[in-house]
Design a protein around this motif. Structure first.
Motif, PDB file in Angstrom:
ATOM      1  N   SER A  89      -4.125   7.585   3.381  1.00 58.92           N
ATOM      2  CA  SER A  89      -4.608   8.880   3.837  1.00 58.92           C
ATOM      3  C   SER A  89      -3.525   9.925   3.645  1.00 58.92           C
ATOM      4  O   SER A  89      -2.347   9.609   3.484  1.00 58.92           O
ATOM      5  N   GLY A 115      -6.896  -3.736   1.369  1.00 57.30           N
ATOM      6  CA  GLY A 115      -7.601  -3.615   2.631  1.00 57.30           C
ATOM      7  C   GLY A 115      -7.125  -2.526   3.556  1.00 57.30           C
ATOM      8  O   GLY A 115      -7.647  -2.375   4.666  1.00 57.30           O
ATOM      9  N   LEU A 116      -6.139  -1.726   3.134  1.00 53.91           N
ATOM     10  CA  LEU A 116      -5.635  -0.623   3.946  1.00 53.91           C
ATOM     11  C   LEU A 116      -5.990   0.706   3.287  1.00 53.91           C
ATOM     12  O   LEU A 116      -6.076   0.802   2.059  1.00 53.91           O
ATOM     13  N   VAL A 117      -6.177   1.719   4.106  1.00 57.88           N
ATOM     14  CA  VAL A 117      -6.591   3.037   3.616  1.00 57.88           C
ATOM     15  C   VAL A 117      -5.370   3.934   3.461  1.00 57.88           C
ATOM     16  O   VAL A 117      -4.529   4.031   4.373  1.00 57.88           O
ATOM     17  N   PRO A 131      -8.821   0.493   7.993  1.00 54.57           N
ATOM     18  CA  PRO A 131     -10.053   1.251   7.742  1.00 54.57           C
ATOM     19  C   PRO A 131     -10.720   1.688   9.047  1.00 54.57           C
ATOM     20  O   PRO A 131     -10.606   1.028  10.082  1.00 54.57           O
ATOM     21  N   GLN A 144      -9.949   4.990  -7.873  1.00 51.67           N
ATOM     22  CA  GLN A 144     -10.225   5.840  -6.714  1.00 51.67           C
ATOM     23  C   GLN A 144      -9.379   7.107  -6.788  1.00 51.67           C
ATOM     24  O   GLN A 144      -8.161   7.024  -6.936  1.00 51.67           O
ATOM     25  N   ARG A 151     -12.253   7.813  -0.547  1.00 53.18           N
ATOM     26  CA  ARG A 151     -11.346   6.969   0.226  1.00 53.18           C
ATOM     27  C   ARG A 151     -10.590   6.034  -0.710  1.00 53.18           C
ATOM     28  O   ARG A 151     -11.189   5.340  -1.527  1.00 53.18           O
ATOM     29  N   GLN A 152      -9.271   6.010  -0.583  1.00 59.73           N
ATOM     30  CA  GLN A 152      -8.435   5.140  -1.404  1.00 59.73           C
ATOM     31  C   GLN A 152      -7.987   3.942  -0.573  1.00 59.73           C
ATOM     32  O   GLN A 152      -7.410   4.104   0.494  1.00 59.73           O
ATOM     33  N   GLU A 153      -8.248   2.746  -1.097  1.00 62.21           N
ATOM     34  CA  GLU A 153      -7.862   1.510  -0.408  1.00 62.21           C
ATOM     35  C   GLU A 153      -6.957   0.669  -1.289  1.00 62.21           C
ATOM     36  O   GLU A 153      -7.162   0.585  -2.502  1.00 62.21           O
ATOM     37  N   ALA A 199       0.824  -1.209   0.000  1.00 61.35           N
ATOM     38  CA  ALA A 199       0.000   0.000   0.000  1.00 61.35           C
ATOM     39  C   ALA A 199       0.860   1.261   0.000  1.00 61.35           C
ATOM     40  O   ALA A 199       0.515   2.259  -0.646  1.00 61.35           O
TER      41      ALA A 199
END
Length: 368
Positions: A258, A254-256, A270, A244, A249-251, A112
């Motif tokens: 920011s 499974g992680l965001v 999240p 996105q 929200r960008q994932e 990510a």
């Protein structure tokens, strides 16, 4: 790899040589980890080669997105064979620098983080990824790949020990590692495509992510990405393509992501995940452990009480958040969990909270 093991791989021509190799690999792993191994017989290895279906159990599990996922899990004997072979694959081949799944020192956080600070993120998924990696393809990599080349017999036999119904089973400890070997060329081609359009690229097993400073490059490269996947024998999942932008929200895995707009990029679990952990801790504190386990649907099985299952789940969630980003909020959850465990007394078998705190203290990521 030791010279005599390399010789067995390069020149082995029968089940006897294969059995010697497998027993040597199990012995080596046992010595490293401090346990006493046993030995497979030629008859056992021959049975696994001729009737591999006998050595699996099949079942389904629910998907988060709905529907069911088919799992083919190897039984103990074959699972140990595959487990003993994993270090062989890791030593023989170097995965692509763009691969983050089941690569030592890498994981979902690193995957990510590649895309932090980007304006647009494109997520695509390969449909039926594991079964689409054929036995013939794995055998070819073993015989002709850039690492240690196996004899035809050893390549064919080891590929057979790691596949079911002509493809990789989802549920085998060897499957994910093998996908990294057969996708080296795919990663190189997609990384080249990303560079051509000024984008970043990473892959976590069957999850492919590209990102850019705007959405236009991603819109333009998507048809070419699909064409590359098809030429490599893979199919883009039609329902799992997401573009996105920084306004949403960008994932990634499974992680965001920011901070794209505020200039402080970070990877986080999240908000819904953190909220659930907070609710689990609150229920335990105010209503007791048994009630918390019941409200979270922890019934317990295989000799594990519902309360134990709940504590394991909660510990796992807190440990995951510590790994992703040990913010003050997560440290507070860790402290609250420790207080609750202390009130309950020593756990029956759960990992001690000291393990979580040790992970926090040794985590090189800075808190915010």
């Amino acid at each position: 790899m030791e010279a005599h093991l390399s010789t067995l791989l390069r020149s082995g021509q029968d089940v006897k040589a294969l059995t010697r190799f497998l027993n040597a690999m199990l012995q080596r792993r046992a010595e490293r980890e401090g346990w006493v191994p046993w030995r497979w017989t030629e008859r056992q290895v021959g049975a696994m080669l001729t009737e591999p279906g006998w050595f699996y159990r099949s079942f389904t599990i629910p998907k988060k997105s709905g529907g069911e996922r088919h799992i083919d899990a190897p039984k103990r004997t074959l699972k140990l064979v595959q487990w003993a072979l994993v270090p062989v694959f890791s030593e023989m081949f170097t995965p692509s620098p763009h691969a983050f799944g089941f690569v030592k020192g890498k994981g979902i956080v690193g995957n990510a983080s590649v895309h932090l600070g980007q304006v647009a993120v494109l997520n695509v998924d390969i449909q039926g990824f594991f079964p689409s990696v054929s036995r013939a393809r794995i055998e070819a990599v073993f015989k002709e790949g850039p690492g240690l080349r196996m004899s035809s017999f050893m390549a064919r036999s080891i590929a057979r020990l790691c596949t079911l119904r002509g493809g990789l089973p989802q549920g085998s400890p060897a499957s994910a590692v093998l996908t990294n070997l057969v996708t080296v060329r795919l990663d190189a081609r997609l990384a080249g495509l990303a560079e051509q359009f000024g984008c970043r690229y990473s892959r976590y097993v069957d999850d492919i992510t590209l990102s850019a400073t705007g959405r236009t490059p991603l819109d333009r490269l998507l048809p070419r990405l699909e064409a590359i996947l098809m030429s490599e024998g893979f199919v883009l999942h039609p329902d799992k393509t997401r573009l996105q932008t920084s306004s949403m929200r960008q994932e990634v895995t499974g992680l965001v992501l920011s901070g794209a707009r505020c200039g402080v990029p970070a990877v986080n679990a999240p908000r819904s995940y953190r909220r659930q952990v907070r609710a689990m801790l609150h229920t335990w504190k105010h209503h007791g452990l048994s009630e918390a386990a019941a409200r979270n649907g922890c019934n317990g099985d295989n000799g594990v009480r519902a309360e134990q299952a709940f504590v394991r789940q909660l510990q796992g969630r807190v440990a995951h958040m510590l790994h992703v980003n040990p913010t003050p909020e997560v440290q507070r959850y860790c402290s609250n969990l420790g207080d609750l465990l202390a009130l309950e007394g020593p756990a029956d078998d759960g990992a001690p909270l000291a393990d979580l705190r040790a992970g926090l203290n040794s985590n090189p990521r800075k808190t915010r």
